[in-house]
Structure formats: structure tokens, C-alpha cells
Design a protein around this motif. Structure first.
Motif, PDB file in Angstrom:
ATOM      1  N   LEU A 123       0.814  -1.207   0.000  1.00  0.00           N
ATOM      2  CA  LEU A 123       0.000   0.000   0.000  1.00  0.00           C
ATOM      3  C   LEU A 123       0.855   1.267   0.000  1.00  0.00           C
ATOM      4  O   LEU A 123       0.611   2.193  -0.776  1.00  0.00           O
ATOM      5  N   GLY A 151      -0.035   3.752  -9.685  1.00  0.00           N
ATOM      6  CA  GLY A 151       0.079   3.309  -8.296  1.00  0.00           C
ATOM      7  C   GLY A 151      -0.500   1.922  -8.075  1.00  0.00           C
ATOM      8  O   GLY A 151       0.070   1.109  -7.346  1.00  0.00           O
ATOM      9  N   VAL A 189       1.012   4.052  -2.923  1.00  0.00           N
ATOM     10  CA  VAL A 189       0.707   5.468  -2.676  1.00  0.00           C
ATOM     11  C   VAL A 189       1.845   6.356  -3.189  1.00  0.00           C
ATOM     12  O   VAL A 189       1.603   7.387  -3.821  1.00  0.00           O
TER      13      VAL A 189
END
Length: 189
Positions: free
Chosen positions: A39, A146, A43
Motif C-alpha cells: 500500500l 500506483g 501510494v
């Protein structure tokens, strides 16, 4: 920019994140950390192109021309490569220290994760410069980049975890060597 071009760009940007995540995954990390790393790196693969796009537009506004692209690309490449070499060296040095079998030899605290995320996503800053000059849907493009990077990191960590179970004690040294070679590759390419 068409979706297939954006996906290809995302895969190209995510390859260094994938390689590094295989090395990190060899440290027998848990699922919580796997998801957190995936994650955070995803990001950063959204933030960096957005920063690059905004910086390119700002420079273009002030200078009217696009003089600095190659210089900034070179600087970000050197910084990213240097961070990989440093991380690899830290992994090797820490692997030589006496530890309990379950301990991490690489610091994956908040700052360690952020440094890792910056080092594998800094090349996305230069891509953001390019995207800033093209007629693209900026936020959508960055979200696709992303997402692809996050998935590649997830698969890399899982692959590294499988390899780590096989290689156990030598995994950390191998991971450090991989990071150093990746850093040298990016530095000299």
C-alpha cells in the motif's frame, strides 16, 4: 495516452519495486507488513508522478521552456540508486549480526518503509514530468500507475517469502546483494 500505454508504463515503473520487494520478502515478513508495504509503495507511485506533473507545470510556467528534464531525471536516478545501495549494504551488515531466527535483519519501521518507498518510486517523479507535458487525465493516470506498482510489490513480496523459506539463513545476504546490484544498475544505466 491510451490505457495499454499507461499499463506498459506502470509495469516499467513497477519493475524496480518488484525486484526490491522480492529481496525484502525474503526476510520472512508477515501478512500485515506485506499489505502495508504494498500500500505505501502504491501510494508513493501515485504521489511521485503527481509531484512531477506539478513541478513540470510550475517550471514550464516560470521558464516557458522545458530545460531541466534531463538534469532532474539524472539527479533522481542517482538518489534512487544510492538509496538502494545503502539499503542493500544495511541488509548485509545486519545479517552478519547475531539475531534470533524470527527477527528482521532489515528495519521495516515507518521510516524504513518510507525510505524504501521513495527509493523505488523516485523514477516516477521523472515520468510525472513527461505526463505533465502530455494531454492525459492526470489523477486517473497516477492512480493506474500506483495500482500496478502496488500489485507488483505484493507479488514480489509473496515470491520473496517463498524463496526466503527455501534459503532461510542466506536470504538476507542475497537480498542485500540484489539491492546493491539494482542500485549500481540504475546508477550506471
Amino acid at each position: 495516452m491510451q490505457l495499454i500505454e499507461l499499463i506498459c508504463l506502470g509495469v516499467a515503473l513497477g519493475t524496480d519495486a518488484f525486484s526490491v520487494s522480492v529481496a525484502v520478502g525474503m526476510n520472512r515478513i508477515n501478512w500485515s507488513l506485506i499489505l502495508k508495504l504494498s500500500l505505501v509503495i502504491a501510494v508513493f507511485h501515485v504521489i511521485m508522478p503527481l509531484l512531477g506533473i506539478n513541478l513540470a507545470q510550475l517550471l514550464d510556467h516560470f521558464f516557458g521552456h522545458y530545460y531541466f528534464e534531463e538534469t532532474i531525471k539524472n539527479i533522481t536516478s542517482v538518489i534512487g540508486a544510492g538509496l538502494l545501495i545503502i539499503l542493500g549494504t544495511i541488509m548485509i551488515v545486519e545479517s552478519r549480526q547475531e539475531r534470533e531466527y524470527g527477527d528482521f535483519a532489515f528495519d521495516l519501521s515507518l521510516w524504513g518503509i518510507i525510505i524504501l518507498a521513495v527509493s523505488v518510486s523516485i523514477d516516477a517523479l521523472s515520468v510525472g514530468f513527461s505526463l505533465g507535458m502530455l494531454n492525459v487525465k492526470i489523477l486517473c493516470s497516477c492512480l493506474v500507475l500506483g495500482s500496478i506498482a502496488g500489485l507488483m510489490v505484493l507479488f514480489g513480496l509473496l515470491l520473496g517469502k517463498k524463496i526466503g523459506l527455501v534459503l532461510a539463513t542466506k536470504a538476507q545476504i542475497i537480498g542485500g546483494i540484489v539491492l546493491i546490484f539494482l542500485g549500481l544498475h540504475f546508477l550506471f544505466s
